[in-house]
Scaffold this active site. Structure first.
Site, PDB file in Angstrom:
ATOM      1  CB  SER A 184       4.174  10.107  -2.196  1.00 32.59           C
ATOM      2  OG  SER A 184       3.438   9.607  -3.276  1.00 32.59           O
ATOM      3  CE  LYS A 188       0.242  11.272  -4.978  1.00 35.98           C
ATOM      4  NZ  LYS A 188       0.539   9.883  -5.318  1.00 35.98           N
TER       5      LYS A 188
HETATM    6  N1  URA Z   1       0.333   6.172  -2.408  1.00 32.51           N
HETATM    7  C1  URA Z   1       0.968   7.244  -2.918  1.00 32.51           C
HETATM    8  O1  URA Z   1       0.370   8.089  -3.569  1.00 32.51           O
HETATM    9  N2  URA Z   1       2.287   7.356  -2.695  1.00 32.51           N
HETATM   10  C2  URA Z   1       2.994   6.471  -1.970  1.00 32.51           C
HETATM   11  O2  URA Z   1       4.172   6.637  -1.803  1.00 32.51           O
HETATM   12  C3  URA Z   1       2.313   5.360  -1.462  1.00 32.51           C
HETATM   13  C4  URA Z   1       0.976   5.222  -1.679  1.00 32.51           C
END
Ligand code: URA
Length: 435
Positions: A184, A188
């Site tokens: 996750s 990004k």
């Molecule tokens: N921050 C994120 O972007 N994803 C997660 O799963 C946990 C914290």
């Protein structure tokens, strides 16, 4: 290709999925052909069985490629970003990005909003009159190329698989899975088109990871996965038991972040920023050693280039650049309510989680993503851990014009201070470095 139930069963029983299978699953989940119930079962299987390094790399890249990936290839210089797992009073990015950019590293920074007890960089930046965190990809690239940094929010076309999966994890008790957190966060960050990433993995009461072992596991998984995806990466584990710096609340934190560049910030906040900046300069190939990086950072303060970059960054994003030097231009409350020590001695702790939650209740943060925040409200600590206090001495101030909320916040933050008769031992902010 195995069927979806076969893939879920494989993971449930501790087997490994191939990169191709992971890509296929994420592609189908993003286009809606893989239903939530199957992804829920898979997420729970991953929660219990974990993932190998190869699987984490494959999941990260599949999620990154579910949406737009920035191409900064034509922007000269190394592109390096920093990500913090979140804490209370963590305003580091607002000073770090222009400071590191002034030293010659490009910093494309895509940040988030506050949710729960932790604050978000976007809310802090939006406390600056006129500042916009929404811009086109083309303009963002231009900012990185000309100013050296841009600070914006995530657009909906970045890693859409993460958006769906995160919402699903939230309601299926699978948020705390290390491989899912890694994919996750990194999907990004890697979509920003960076060459390297510095991570600040916070540990303690006010952090996502409350204990050192879990934080260490996460940091190591993040670093190995980022490297497996071809990026340079270093993580620092830093304490988050009490708020970083003296301020909590959006405008208050933005002012304190700029104070770092004026050498007027509290020692712990400056230390955190400098340690992360050193890593960014080394990974950005503008310094060969930590000492060289430190000297370069000092020079950028001495010659005013860090402040000049901060003013330019604010101006180019629509904000009033005078706020970098004059915090009185930021939104402020009329009323300040004192919080007094309930006993005499030394401050041993200031429960960061409780301060963060009190800040949310005051209006500085949000409990639902659609809530709005009040930029002016928050707390200013007059005493921090290690300081001596007399009975009834002011230990902090509540900034709020709402009397009832201010009194409740004062009660909570007052109770968050633990005071004892002996002086506590000092400790370095950085617990360890993972590379
Ligand atoms: N921050 C994120 O972007 N994803 C997660 O799963 C946990 C914290």
């Amino acid at each position: 290709m195995r069927t979806v139930p076969e893939l879920i069963a494989c993971k449930r029983d501790g087997g490994a999925l191939s990169a191709e299978e992971i890509q296929w699953l994420i592609r189908r989940y993003t286009d809606g052909t893989l239903p939530d119930y199957q992804m829920s079962a898979l997420a729970m299987a991953v929660f219990f069985q974990g993932m190998s390094e190869e699987e984490m790399v494959a999941l990260t890249l599949a999620m990154r490629d579910s949406g737009a990936v920035l191409d900064l290839g034509h922007v000269p210089g190394r592109k390096v970003d920093k990500h913090s797992t979140g804490g209370v009073g963590d305003k580091v990015s607002i000073a770090l990005a222009p400071w590191v950019a002034a030293c010659g590293v490009r910093v494309p920074m895509v940040s988030g909003r506050g949710l729960g007890h932790t604050g978000g960089t976007l809310d802090k930046l939006e406390a600056i009159p006129g500042f916009s965190v929404n811009t086109t990809t083309e303009r963002f690239i231009e900012l990185v190329a000309t100013v050296g940094t841009g600070m914006i929010g995530q657009t909906k076309d970045v890693a859409p698989a993460d958006k769906r999966l995160y919402a699903l994890r939230d309601v299926t008790a699978t948020v705390e899975s290390v491989p899912l957190i890694v994919a996750s966060i990194l999907s990004k960050k890697l979509a920003e088109g960076i060459d390297a990433l510095v991570l600040d993995v916070k540990v303690g009461r006010g952090a996502f990871m409350k204990d050192l072992d879990r934080a260490r596991t996460l940091a190591s998984a993040l670093v190995r996965t980022a490297k497996g995806a071809g990026k340079d990466c270093v993580a620092l584990l830093t304490h988050m038991d009490y708020p970083l710096g003296f301020t909590v609340g959006n405008a208050l934190e933005t002012a304190e972040a700029f104070a770092i560049l004026h050498r007027r910030a509290p020692a712990d906040l400056t230390e955190c920023t400098v340690e992360l900046a050193i890593e960014m300069l080394v990974l950005g190939h503008v310094a060969r050693t930590r000492d060289e990086a430190r000297a370069k950072l000092e020079r950028a303060l001495d010659d005013g280039s860090a402040l000049a970059t901060a003013r330019r960054m604010v101006q180019e994003q629509g904000g009033d650049p005078r706020v970098v030097d004059d915090p009185s231009l930021l939104p402020a409350t009329k009323t300040r309510t004192p919080i007094r020590a309930r006993s005499a001695g030394f401050v041993h702790g200031i429960d960061a989680l409780e301060v963060g939650l009190a800040g949310v209740a005051l209006g500085a943060g949000r409990t639902r993503s659609e809530d709005s925040v009040d930029p002016a409200v928050g707390f200013v600590l007059a005493k921090t851990v290690g300081d001596a206090v007399a009975l009834d001495e002011v230990v902090a101030w509540v900034h709020s014009d709402d009397e009832a909320r201010a009194l409740e916040a004062a009660r909570r933050v007052g109770a968050a201070f633990s005071i004892a008769s002996d002086k506590p031992a000092t400790r370095p902010l950085v617990i360890e470095r993972v590379e």
